[in-house]
Design a protein around this motif. Structure first.
Motif, PDB file in Angstrom:
ATOM      1  N   THR A  73     -14.833  17.759  39.956  1.00 38.78           N
ATOM      2  CA  THR A  73     -15.437  18.926  39.156  1.00 38.78           C
ATOM      3  C   THR A  73     -16.446  19.955  40.270  1.00 38.78           C
ATOM      4  O   THR A  73     -16.817  21.017  40.025  1.00 38.78           O
ATOM      5  N   GLU A  74     -16.735  19.130  41.584  1.00 40.41           N
ATOM      6  CA  GLU A  74     -17.696  19.879  42.307  1.00 40.41           C
ATOM      7  C   GLU A  74     -16.919  20.997  43.295  1.00 40.41           C
ATOM      8  O   GLU A  74     -15.979  20.431  44.246  1.00 40.41           O
ATOM      9  N   SER A  75     -16.834  22.189  42.601  1.00 43.07           N
ATOM     10  CA  SER A  75     -15.927  23.317  43.343  1.00 43.07           C
ATOM     11  C   SER A  75     -16.263  23.426  44.894  1.00 43.07           C
ATOM     12  O   SER A  75     -15.107  23.922  45.467  1.00 43.07           O
ATOM     13  N   TYR A  76     -17.276  23.094  45.317  1.00 41.44           N
ATOM     14  CA  TYR A  76     -17.701  23.478  46.797  1.00 41.44           C
ATOM     15  C   TYR A  76     -16.617  22.562  47.770  1.00 41.44           C
ATOM     16  O   TYR A  76     -16.111  23.058  48.675  1.00 41.44           O
ATOM     17  N   PHE A  77     -16.425  21.148  47.204  1.00 42.14           N
ATOM     18  CA  PHE A  77     -15.706  20.415  48.043  1.00 42.14           C
ATOM     19  C   PHE A  77     -14.218  20.971  48.118  1.00 42.14           C
ATOM     20  O   PHE A  77     -13.490  20.530  48.968  1.00 42.14           O
ATOM     21  N   ILE A  78     -13.828  21.193  46.717  1.00 38.80           N
ATOM     22  CA  ILE A  78     -12.263  21.629  46.726  1.00 38.80           C
ATOM     23  C   ILE A  78     -12.103  22.932  47.543  1.00 38.80           C
ATOM     24  O   ILE A  78     -11.157  23.049  48.099  1.00 38.80           O
ATOM     25  N   THR A  79     -13.004  23.923  47.223  1.00 38.13           N
ATOM     26  CA  THR A  79     -12.743  25.257  48.136  1.00 38.13           C
ATOM     27  C   THR A  79     -13.007  25.007  49.706  1.00 38.13           C
ATOM     28  O   THR A  79     -12.101  25.490  50.521  1.00 38.13           O
ATOM     29  N   LYS A  80     -13.895  24.102  50.098  1.00 38.97           N
ATOM     30  CA  LYS A  80     -14.104  23.720  51.338  1.00 38.97           C
ATOM     31  C   LYS A  80     -12.850  23.035  52.013  1.00 38.97           C
ATOM     32  O   LYS A  80     -12.395  23.353  53.201  1.00 38.97           O
ATOM     33  N   ALA A 105     -14.216  15.009  44.837  1.00 39.55           N
ATOM     34  CA  ALA A 105     -15.008  16.166  44.709  1.00 39.55           C
ATOM     35  C   ALA A 105     -15.717  16.060  43.594  1.00 39.55           C
ATOM     36  O   ALA A 105     -15.953  16.708  42.438  1.00 39.55           O
ATOM     37  N   LYS A 106     -16.978  14.984  43.809  1.00 37.81           N
ATOM     38  CA  LYS A 106     -17.718  14.604  42.631  1.00 37.81           C
ATOM     39  C   LYS A 106     -19.133  15.232  42.941  1.00 37.81           C
ATOM     40  O   LYS A 106     -19.474  15.402  44.182  1.00 37.81           O
TER      41      LYS A 106
END
Length: 344
Positions: free
Chosen positions: A23-30, A142-143
């Motif tokens: 759910t950590e959007s930063y890791f997904i987007t990056k 992406a935790k």
């Protein structure tokens, strides 16, 4: 480790299929931005986006199997891969052909890079498709970072800009900006640009001067000062929030929400839960829970419940008075904070 996967992507060692879970959007987007940037260096890149809550996975496979026109590889982003988590009966929007996906995973095309995004805390490990995914694709977690991981990540992010950032400075940054990785990365980049090439260290003083505080962090600071009997700090934060046009009724509600969260944390702690278990139970960031657990002995549960009752009275006053509502919350902070200070 996600940083080693990013390093491989930057070196153009890109795999045909990725699965991002968490759910950590930063890791997904990056991760997606890195793939786009690296693939673009080799020439024009076709990028296709699919929402698997709206279209069947067969559309993704068909696109992946189609040879790109303008480049050697195409990038396909397939979001909301809900078929990988436990099924919610009656809530399935799309009937996905998982048999075709299973066969496709055994030999994905080399002319496409397909990223499945599962923005969920966990997958259903009993499902065959989940087992095949983990076996045949690159898994990226992406935790939310644990407290020590968050501090290390901040230091690593500063290093990527050629800067150093000590542990105490990292803690100060978290205290002021919160735990949102996207916001933290933006603050680190801003301070790095401000320092230029002449200075390396991002100091606590610079963080205090330049970090944009969030409303939640200001409310938490005001609450901690209030509970500690620090009337000067509590009122200083309150006046600052009023200058920012924040409404007293909204601030009282936010303080009450913070208190309720603290009560829940301490209740679970009393039941024997450790910090990580509490963060999962309450779906809160581990760092936020860690800060409260460390302060556990400084305030009793009975005191918190008393404050929560007081805030309920304040909320009623704020919603019924017709005069200067700013004074209602101000007097509340002054009376209780002043009383605490004298008692200590």
């Amino acid at each position: 480790m996600i940083t080693s996967i990013w390093k491989s992507i930057r070196a153009d060692k890109i795999d045909p299929v990725y699965l991002i879970v968490g759910t950590e959007s930063y890791f997904i987007t990056k991760t997606i931005e890195l793939l786009k940037a690296q693939m673009a260096e080799a020439g024009e890149t076709d990028v296709s986006n699919f929402d698997l809550d709206e279209v069947p996975v067969g559309h993704v496979l068909e696109e992946a199997d189609t040879i790109p026109f303008f480049s050697d590889r195409k990038l396909i982003i397939a979001r909301n891969a809900s078929f990988l988590k436990a099924a919610e009966r009656g809530k399935e929007k799309i009937n996905h052909d998982l048999k075709s996906l299973e066969a496709w995973l055994e030999n994905p095309p080399a002319t496409s890079v397909t990223v499945f995004v599962a923005p969920y805390e966990k997958l259903d490990e009993r499902k065959k498709i989940v087992k095949l995914m983990k076996k045949n694709v690159v898994l990226i977690e992406a935790k939310a970072l644990q407290p020590h991981e968050l501090e290390s990540w901040i230091a690593h992010e500063a290093k990527s800009h050629g800067k150093t950032l000590e542990r105490q400075s990292a803690q100060k940054l978290i205290e002021m900006a919160g735990t949102n990785l996207t916001l933290l990365a933006s603050e680190i980049e801003k301070m790095s640009l401000y320092l230029g090439s002449e200075q390396e260290e991002i100091s606590q003083a610079l963080i205090e001067d330049m970090t944009a505080r969030t409303l939640e962090q200001d409310a938490f600071k005001m609450l901690q000062a209030y509970l500690d009997g620090d009337i000067q700090t509590a009122l200083s934060v309150y006046y600052d929030l009023l200058r920012q046009k924040e409404e007293p009724v909204a601030l009282a509600a936010l303080l009450a929400s913070q208190i309720r969260f603290m009560v829940h944390v301490y209740y679970l702690q009393k039941k024997g839960y450790h910090a990580q278990q509490i963060s999962k139970q309450l779906k809160a960031h581990p760092y936020r829970v860690k800060l409260l657990v460390e302060k556990r002995r400084q305030i009793s549960e009975a005191r918190l419940l008393q404050v929560l009752g007081d805030l309920a009275d304040i909320d009623l006053q704020l919603k019924t008075v017709s005069g200067n509502r700013e004074r209602v919350l101000e007097f509340f902070l002054m009376k209780r904070a002043g009383h605490n200070k004298q008692s200590s």
